[in-house]
Structure formats: C-alpha cells, structure tokens
Design an enzyme around this catalytic site. Structure first.
Site, short mmCIF file in Angstrom:
data_model
loop_
_atom_site.label_atom_id
_atom_site.label_comp_id
_atom_site.label_asym_id
_atom_site.label_seq_id
_atom_site.Cartn_x
_atom_site.Cartn_y
_atom_site.Cartn_z
N ASP A 49 -7.46 -6.80 -4.10
CA ASP A 49 -7.34 -5.81 -5.17
C ASP A 49 -7.68 -6.39 -6.53
O ASP A 49 -8.17 -5.68 -7.41
CB ASP A 49 -5.90 -5.27 -5.22
CG ASP A 49 -5.68 -4.12 -4.25
OD1 ASP A 49 -6.68 -3.61 -3.70
OD2 ASP A 49 -4.52 -3.76 -4.04
N GLU A 57 -9.05 1.58 5.54
CA GLU A 57 -9.56 1.10 4.25
C GLU A 57 -9.38 -0.42 4.16
O GLU A 57 -10.33 -1.15 3.85
CB GLU A 57 -8.78 1.80 3.13
CG GLU A 57 -9.17 1.36 1.73
CD GLU A 57 -8.25 1.97 0.68
OE1 GLU A 57 -8.66 1.98 -0.50
OE2 GLU A 57 -7.13 2.41 1.02
N HIS A 58 -8.17 -0.90 4.41
CA HIS A 58 -7.87 -2.34 4.41
C HIS A 58 -7.39 -2.75 5.80
O HIS A 58 -6.60 -2.03 6.42
CB HIS A 58 -6.76 -2.67 3.41
CG HIS A 58 -7.00 -2.16 2.03
ND1 HIS A 58 -6.42 -1.00 1.56
CD2 HIS A 58 -7.75 -2.64 1.02
CE1 HIS A 58 -6.80 -0.79 0.30
NE2 HIS A 58 -7.61 -1.77 -0.05
N HIS A 80 1.61 2.96 -3.35
CA HIS A 80 0.58 3.67 -4.09
C HIS A 80 0.87 5.17 -4.18
O HIS A 80 0.71 5.80 -5.22
CB HIS A 80 -0.78 3.51 -3.41
CG HIS A 80 -1.56 2.32 -3.88
ND1 HIS A 80 -1.94 2.15 -5.19
CD2 HIS A 80 -2.03 1.23 -3.22
CE1 HIS A 80 -2.60 1.01 -5.32
NE2 HIS A 80 -2.67 0.44 -4.13
N GLN A 87 0.82 -1.21 0.00
CA GLN A 87 0.00 0.00 0.00
C GLN A 87 0.85 1.26 0.00
O GLN A 87 0.48 2.27 -0.58
CB GLN A 87 -0.94 0.00 1.21
CG GLN A 87 -1.96 -1.12 1.17
CD GLN A 87 -2.71 -1.18 -0.16
OE1 GLN A 87 -3.48 -0.28 -0.48
NE2 GLN A 87 -2.46 -2.22 -0.94
N HIS A 123 -52.88 19.56 4.06
CA HIS A 123 -52.68 18.12 4.21
C HIS A 123 -53.91 17.47 4.82
O HIS A 123 -54.39 16.43 4.36
CB HIS A 123 -51.47 17.83 5.11
CG HIS A 123 -50.14 18.03 4.44
ND1 HIS A 123 -49.75 19.22 3.90
CD2 HIS A 123 -49.11 17.14 4.23
CE1 HIS A 123 -48.53 19.09 3.40
NE2 HIS A 123 -48.13 17.83 3.58
#
Length: 427
Positions: free
Chosen positions: A353, A319-320, A254, A251, A412
């Site tokens: 992934d 996230e992971h 990235h 990761q 109404h």
C-alpha cells in the site's frame, strides 16, 4: 467469520455491490447539472454534500505551501520514500516504440505515445490519502503525460487534507482542485469555466464516484470501477496466526463491505487466526467498520491441501493475495488470478500500500481475472505504423482486392487497384 469447508464459493456471486436506481438517477442529475452550469454547480454541490462554501475551486500555491507546513516531518519523509520507490518501479514498465523494415520495402512498427491529460481523483472529506496521490499520478508522469490534474474533496475546514497536498508538492503537481464526488468526475470529463476536461480519470472513490465514472466512460477513459477492498491469505501452520489476523483486519478496516478471506488446509491454524481476529478487534480504532466486515463478509475456507487452496484463490481472483506458507515460491507459478501477490511472512499487505513501489490501485470484484493494476501502460496508447513500397504493394495487391470483394467492399479493392495500374509513381 463464516466457515466454508465444502468448497462452496456461492458468496462470490454476491460480492459485486449493486447500486440502487435512486443513486444512479442522482448521479446522472449531478452530471447533467455540471455540464449545463459548470462552476456554479460545483459550488452548489460542494455546499450541499461537503458543507463547505468555497471561495475558489483551484488550490493556490500559497495554500499548498501553508498546508504542507502542518505535515509532520516523519510523514513527509515517508511520502518521499514512497514516491521514490513508486517511480523506480514504474520506470521499469515503460515500453518502447519500434520499427521494422523488410527487404521488399515494407515498414511496420508501433509508436507509443502518452495521453495528453489525466485527472487523478483522491478520496477525502473525513479521510486523508496521500498514498493515492502518489499511486495515481506517478505512473502518468513516468508515461510522459504533460497535464496531470489532482482533484479531491475539501474537509470541513474548506481545504484539501494537508497530507494530500504534501504528496502533490513532492511530485510536482500544481493543478489542484478542491471538489469531490460525482460532480468532480463530471468536471474532469466535460470541463467547467475553471476546470479543463481531461482524457482519462483514475483513482478510487465511494459509490457515487464509481457510478459517475461509469456514466462518463466513453466520453472519457477511466481506470476501473473499483469495489470494496479484498484480501485473501493462503496460509499453512508455519505462519503466525497473529500476523495473519492483523493482515485480514488491515483490509477489513477499509469498509464494512471489505472482504477478508483466510484459505488454509489446517483446522487448528484457522481456529487460532479466528481467535486472534477477535482479540485484535477489541482495541482497533476502526473496530466498528472492521468488525462489521469480518462478521458479514469475512470467510475462513478450509481446504484439503495447498493445491486446493490455490484453486480456490484462482476462482476468487482477489485484489490482494498473501502466500503465508513455508515455500511461497513453489505456489507462485500456480497463481493465475490476483491483483498483487505478497510472498512470505514479512510481506504484509500494507507494505504494498505504501512503500514497496508496485501500484495499490488494483482490480477488485474478481476483475483480476482479466485486468491489471494501474501502471504506466494505463497512460499510454499505441499507434500502428505501416509503409508499403510500390513493389511490396504489387506483391499483395491481388490478395487485398480479392479479400475486399469477398466482404462486399468494392471501394477497398479499387483503392488498391488504382495504385497497381501504374499511372503515377509516388514511392
């Protein structure tokens, strides 16, 4: 990597990437120009930002076919396997419409319908992400979206990356445009002479793509405002330090802002992982990026025990999340906030992934506290269905009128009372 041994998670406050006002203004300018000038603005910005002069915005079927011929057979096979697994997983998410009738003449239900059109943005330029095509488009196709548009920036050769086009061909996408950045988001949101607007835009991108999605939200739906990638690994001494280090680096490579975090009660294990990270960085092709992330954002959090490790991770809401422990199933019920959870020693994050099937477009920046991965439901909407008979309305009419008048909405109340007068029957 920074060591944290006192449970201080102050670094989470700095996790969100804030854009400078200059970037926001630039994105707004781009969007307004695309709205006014359409295709001409797309050609202008593609030349300015990508260094490419386009003959046309739409990618022809012949160009797709020619590009796919350059994709290695083993990559095509991997794309096919991935597409198969992603489709199978997402087909299980499809909800059903339902209708319920009661004896007193009331029908209540929910009708589930797909969006009409979706734009899938796939990053490009210097990179190639066919997996993003599959993850963004397949759930929409499973949901029943009739128009799925792929848009991605051209490379220096003036074409979208061949692998991206191969993934599009594999799942049957034919409406493809070679435009990137904020201008692509604007085109999808508002349309141009060539590109018709869509109802929702999904897919990751750089800061300018994220800012553009934020600007157009409300005029069009979006999936999320994704930040840098994150991985947290809860590990005990049964884990392999080299494997955990490799997953942290997977990761970190990235982006320089990607956040790799090891959470462990073992000082000895943490030290071994740190040594492995430094060792494996030496020959990593993206070592400059990964090394920067490890040094500036990476964390090693030492805890008293695995229960504290879980508590820490639930605050991070990564996230992971990998549970690299002897008994991951014992920890799983305690995990409340994580985008994707990987159980056991062989469930490396890259499995998710590419080939496992669950979506890899996952909430970041702690948004796993309230958000979910992209899925079929992201491309569906629900309509409530209500039918009352005359008898059923008489049963509740007085309550409706009382409620409405209490809220100051006389119209109404009268709308119901007109029907209770029995002047006409339309059962």
């Amino acid at each position: 990597m920074e060591w944290i041994e006192n449970g201080d998670l102050a670094f989470l406050k700095e996790r969100k990437v804030e854009a400078k006002e200059e970037a926001r203004l630039s994105v707004r300018t781009i969007i307004e120009r695309v709205k006014k000038e359409g295709d001409a603005a797309l050609h202008f910005y593609t030349k300015q930002f990508d260094g490419v002069t386009l003959d046309q915005l739409k990618v022809s079927a012949a160009a797709v076919e020619a590009a796919c011929a350059h994709v290695p057979d083993e990559v095509k096979a991997a794309i096919k396997l991935s597409a198969k697994n992603i489709r199978a997983f997402h087909e299980k998410q499809m909800p059903a419409s339902w209708m319920e009738n009661t004896e007193d003449g009331v029908t209540l239900g929910q009708q589930v319908t797909a969006l009409d059109s979706v734009g899938v943005y796939v990053p490009g330029g210097t990179a190639c992400y066919p997996s993003s095509v599959l993850m963004g488009a397949i759930p929409a196709l499973v949901a029943g979206v009739t128009r799925v548009v792929l848009i991605s920036p051209p490379q220096k050769n003036g074409q979208i990356a061949a692998g991206v086009l191969a993934a599009a061909q594999e799942i049957g996408l034919t409406e493809i445009y070679q435009v990137g950045g904020a201008q692509a988001i604007a085109a999808l949101a508002y349309g141009t002479e060539t590109i018709r607007p869509v109802d929702k835009i999904v897919g990751p991108g750089n800061l300018y793509v994220m800012l553009a999605k934020k600007e157009v939200f409300g005029d069009v739906a979006i999936d999320s405002l994704a930040g840098p990638s994150e991985i947290a690994v809860i590990a005990d001494e049964s884990a392999n330090p080299a494997w955990v280090a490799a997953d942290l680096l997977s990761q970190a490579e990235h982006d320089r802002l990607s956040m790799p975090v090891l959470v462990t009660p073992s000082q000895v294990f943490a030290e071994k992982v740190e040594e492995e990270v430094e060792k494996q960085l030496r020959d990593l092709p993206r070592k400059a990026i990964a090394g920067s992330a490890i040094k500036s954002v990476g964390k090693i959090i030492r805890t008293a025990d695995l229960d504290e490790s879980v508590a820490i991770v639930n605050q991070i809401a990564p996230e992971h999340l990998e549970l690299a422990v002897a008994d991951p199933d014992a920890l799983l019920p305690k995990i409340r906030h994580a985008g994707a959870i990987f159980l056991g020693m062989y469930s490396s994050e890259p499995v998710g992934d590419y080939v496992a099937g669950p979506n890899h477009i996952i909430p970041t920046n702690g948004s796993a506290r309230y958000a979910s991965p992209l899925g079929v439901e992201s491309f569906l909407k629900r309509s409530s269905v209500i039918r009352y008979s005359a008898d059923a309305l008489r049963e509740v009419g007085a309550a409706i009128a009382a409620f409405a008048r209490y809220e100051g909405l006389e119209g109404h109340a009268r709308a119901v009372e007109q029907r209770l007068k029995g002047e006409a029957k339309h059962d």
